[in-house]
Write an enzyme that holds these catalytic residues in place. Structure first.
Site, PDB file in Angstrom:
ATOM      1  N   PHE A  61       1.005  -1.256   0.008  1.00 53.02           N
ATOM      2  CA  PHE A  61      -0.010   0.120   0.048  1.00 53.02           C
ATOM      3  C   PHE A  61       0.815   1.275  -0.027  1.00 53.02           C
ATOM      4  O   PHE A  61       1.705   1.275   0.913  1.00 53.02           O
ATOM      5  CB  PHE A  61      -1.053   0.067   1.234  1.00 53.02           C
ATOM      6  CG  PHE A  61      -1.722   0.953   1.222  1.00 53.02           C
ATOM      7  CD1 PHE A  61      -2.888   1.275   0.497  1.00 53.02           C
ATOM      8  CD2 PHE A  61      -1.458   2.062   2.376  1.00 53.02           C
ATOM      9  CE1 PHE A  61      -3.366   2.533   0.502  1.00 53.02           C
ATOM     10  CE2 PHE A  61      -2.340   3.353   2.453  1.00 53.02           C
ATOM     11  CZ  PHE A  61      -3.211   3.508   1.489  1.00 53.02           C
ATOM     12  N   GLN A  62       0.590   2.226  -0.876  1.00 56.26           N
ATOM     13  CA  GLN A  62       1.001   3.167  -1.187  1.00 56.26           C
ATOM     14  C   GLN A  62       2.781   3.214  -1.347  1.00 56.26           C
ATOM     15  O   GLN A  62       3.809   4.150  -0.972  1.00 56.26           O
ATOM     16  CB  GLN A  62       1.026   4.395   0.044  1.00 56.26           C
ATOM     17  CG  GLN A  62      -0.406   4.661   0.106  1.00 56.26           C
ATOM     18  CD  GLN A  62      -0.662   6.037   0.929  1.00 56.26           C
ATOM     19  OE1 GLN A  62       0.287   6.182   1.860  1.00 56.26           O
ATOM     20  NE2 GLN A  62      -1.721   6.742   0.660  1.00 56.26           N
TER      21      GLN A  62
END
Ligand SMILES: Cc1ncc(C[n+]2csc(CCOP(=O)(O)OP(=O)(O)O)c2C)c(N)n1
Ligand SMILES: [Mg+2]
Lengths: 551, 166
Positions: free
Chosen positions: A110-111
């Site tokens: 994530f990210q």
């Protein structure tokens, strides 16, 4: 010492007192440390791009690296335009991005984004930190690189877990780097350059942004005075030479003064100082070169011969080189050349009628702020060119604009950084178009929140004026996507942030608004509602810089 | 015009990306690129052949590369007296013992080595300058070449002074 605390300590060691940025998960440990530290001021922007432009502005004003921090993924990618802007204009910056934990790297977590890879071509260097014990060493190296030689942005990408690691804090041996002494070859070149200058009949100096970053304005003035040389400046070089000096010929380039461009075209020797012969400056290179001799002085050896083949290239510290070039006795037989230059000047003396158009508005700003303690910051478009043409600047670091990248939206966030640096010493006049202001206008929030006394002038020509101008000249006057048919109320927009605004429709109203804005030391905005026009002169870049488009 | 460039760089992750990225960004064509360890464990030697119009063009890209932080030294080997070598491996299909005999013959004329033999193929290895490799491949083209792998050239200057001290 905890990683994040070590970063703060290292920032202080490098005399950083202000950091710009925007939070997010992967950089939160550093925010936590910043929050607990009293001595570094943190400026929260409204968008990472703006944080980068603000840090860039701070650096342009101070000459020291601007620092900006953001989180991984979207935070980091939002920085990209800001980093590229700084890179193109050789602005020193330290960008710290948080990254996902080391053990999540390479898993499309994530990210997670490869900001190291993304920014490789737009930074002087980017670091991808892997080991905690390298943190301080790398950060120090980043500062060193950003500042050394031709300055530029340096990015350090730090996985979140490293902020919590116990890291060593090695002693800092501040090594005063000795400036390289010119060697024998260099001295020969310098001697030859002086000979060339004395032999030429029609010499001219082009001063660029490098003079400002090289803090060589005084040397430039002395050098020009010594040999009685005319000086033109590039868009980035405005302020490097006093606009009221008798040797000053004005701003040259695509939208530069006619007389300045003609002077360059007619010169037999061009002495380029801290300028890189950008294509907006030279137009068609073959036309430009046309039997001229060139002396190219630049901090970056890679610039010499990159765009034009110089007869003599002198790479190094501009201050030192100019001092070297002043050792010969001047023989002034440039009377003929100066007659010609004065003739050129007379031909394009701009007549300020006081009519309600942008040149006259800019002229009024110029007259009002004159030699006072003001700094002018522009966005990108027609208003930028009019500002460059009609606002006189006398000192370095009183004119700020995005030159190399030409980034719309640069102006307002950069103004934030510049005003924060100048505090009460200089007041910022920010000039934007109605297009660009919609890109980063959210920074009025920051300005209002911090009560920064910026005077923001929005030139509302209800169009992307510069695009409309290109469509006029090159696309058969087919205006498409360049006129704003739908009207909005800019005064109410800016006002909604809590900033006083003036909605102006005539020269008288503008004069009054500016004087009112200046009389109070808080944020102000003036909306200049004005007709669509074209910026003149505009050189025919493919023919030569002394040929002009007729409107 | 092709130029052989030797680059000494810090042996760090991303160095090759930096160098190749810069060359392509500046619109130069990389003909070949290879890299390997050197006498110094911290230093990588990158050997590149670039295609540039002339020396001025070439010098531009050299100047740009010299700016890369990890680059220690760049030398245009083409302008020096130097030894230049490349290694190629060619896999050729053999359908009869006559063909195999032919190929063994060719290999020995070129002082190439047969490094692998199968029921239906042989692999020949040759080290040399590029025209020699070209001549071998040209000969082998009379047969059925299955695949070719080559390293790209590497070069050392003649004489006692190593590139790092130039
Ligand atoms: C981020 C970005 N997008 C697009 C452009 C291309 N561009 C250059 S000037 C311009 C128009 C600017 O319009 P405005 O802000 O209203 O200023 P004006 O020219 O009207 O003074 C555009 C779209 C750019 N320079 N930057
Ligand atoms: Mg506009």
């Amino acid at each position: 010492m905890e990683g994040s605390a070590a970063i703060i300590k290292c920032l202080k060691e490098n005399n950083v007192d202000t950091v710009f940025g925007y939070p997010g998960g992967m950089i939160l440990p550093l925010f936590d440390a910043l929050g607990r530290d009293e001595s570094i001021k943190f400026i929260l922007s409204t968008h990472e791009q703006s944080a980068a432009h603000a840090a860039d502005g701070y650096a342009r004003a101070s000459g020291l690296p601007g620092v900006c921090i953001a989180t991984s993924g979207p935070g980091a990618t939002n920085l990209v335009t800001g980093i590229a802007t700084a890179f193109m204009d050789s602005v020193p910056m330290i960008i710290i991005t948080g990254q996902v934990d080391s053990d999540l790297l390479g898993k499309d977590s994530f990210q997670e984004t490869d900001i190291f890879g993304i920014t490789m071509p737009i930074t002087k260097y980017s670091f991808r930190l892997r080991k905690a014990d390298e943190l301080v060493v790398v950060l120090r190296k980043a500062f060193e690189l950003a500042n050394a030689g031709r300055k530029g942005p340096v990015l350090v990408d730090i996985p979140k877990n490293l902020f919590f690691c116990d890291v060593p804090y090695p002693k800092y041996n501040l090594q005063k780097r000795e400036t390289d002494r010119p060697d024998a070859d260099f001295l020969i070149c310098a001697a030859e350059a002086q000979k060339k200058i004395l032999q030429s009949h029609k010499p001219i100096i082009i001063a660029g942004g490098g003079v400002i970053f090289g803090q060589a304005s005084d040397e430039l003035r002395k050098f020009a005075e010594k040999y009685n040389l005319p000086v033109v400046v590039t868009l980035m070089g405005i302020g490097s030479f006093p606009a009221d000096h008798e040797l000053y010929m004005g701003f040259a380039g695509l939208h530069g003064r006619k007389s300045a461009n003609c002077a360059v075209a007619e010169a037999d020797l061009v002495i380029a100082i801290g300028s890189r012969f950008g294509d907006r400056q030279t137009g068609n290179i073959t036309e430009y070169v046309n039997d001229k001799h060139f002396i190219h002085i630049d901090i970056d050896p890679a610039e010499i011969d990159k765009n034009v083949h110089s007869s003599i290239g002198l790479a190094g510290d501009i201050k030192i080189i100019l001092a070297l070039l002043m050792q010969q006795k001047a023989v002034d037989d440039l009377a003929k050349w100066w007659n010609r230059l004065n003739e050129l000047r007379k031909e394009d003396d701009f007549e300020y009628t006081g009519a309600y158009d942008v040149p006259n508005v800019m002229h009024h700003i110029s007259q009002t702020i004159n030699r006072g303690d003001y700094a002018v910051v522009t966005d990108v478009g027609q208003h930028q060119m009019w500002a460059a043409q009609h606002i006189e600047r006398f000192k370095p670091r009183t004119w700020f604009t995005s030159g190399g990248l030409g980034t719309m939206g640069f102006g307002l966030p950069a103004a934030v950084g510049i005003q924060i640096y100048y505090k009460h010493d200089r007041r910022v006049i920010h000039i934007a178009g109605d297009g660009g202001i919609k890109m980063t206008g959210s920074e009025y929030y920051t300005i209002a929140a911090l009560n920064l006394p910026i005077i923001s002038v929005i030139i509302n020509n209800e169009s992307l004026g510069m695009i409309r101008q290109l469509q006029k000249v090159f696309y058969g006057t087919r205006y498409f996507s360049s006129e704003f048919k739908y009207r909005m109320n800019y005064a109410e927009y800016v006002n909604s942030f809590g900033i006083d605004t003036y909605d102006v429709h005539s020269m008288d109203e503008f004069v009054e608004a500016l004087s009112n804005a200046i009389s109070e030391n808080r944020p102000k905005a003036i909306i200049v509602n004005i007709d669509k026009e074209f910026v003149e002169p505009m050189t025919k870049m493919d023919c030569g810089i002394n040929t002009f488009i007729k409107f | 015009m092709k130029y052989q460039i030797a680059i000494l760089a810090e042996n760090k992750p991303g160095v090759l990306t930096h160098v190749s990225g810069l060359i392509s960004r500046r619109a130069f064509n990389i003909e070949t690129i290879n890299a390997g360890y050197t006498e110094d464990a911290d230093v990588t030697r990158i050997n590149i052949v670039v295609d540039a119009n002339d020396e001025t063009e070439l010098n531009k890209v050299i100047h740009q590369m010299a700016k890369l932080i990890d680059v220690i030294k760049i030398v245009n080997i083409s302008e020096l007296a130097s030894i230049n070598r490349e290694l190629v491996m060619v896999k050729v299909k053999v359908t009869s013992s006559a063909i195999r005999a032919d190929i063994v013959n060719i290999a020995s004329i070129f002082r190439a080595h047969i490094v692998d033999v199968g029921h239906e193929n042989v692999v020949i290895e040759l080290t040399g300058e590029q025209d020699k490799l070209a001549a071998l491949i040209d000969m082998l083209n009379c047969y059925e070449i299955l695949e070719i792998a080559r390293t790209g050239p590497i070069a050392l200057s003649r004489g006692i002074i190593p590139v790092k001290n130039m």
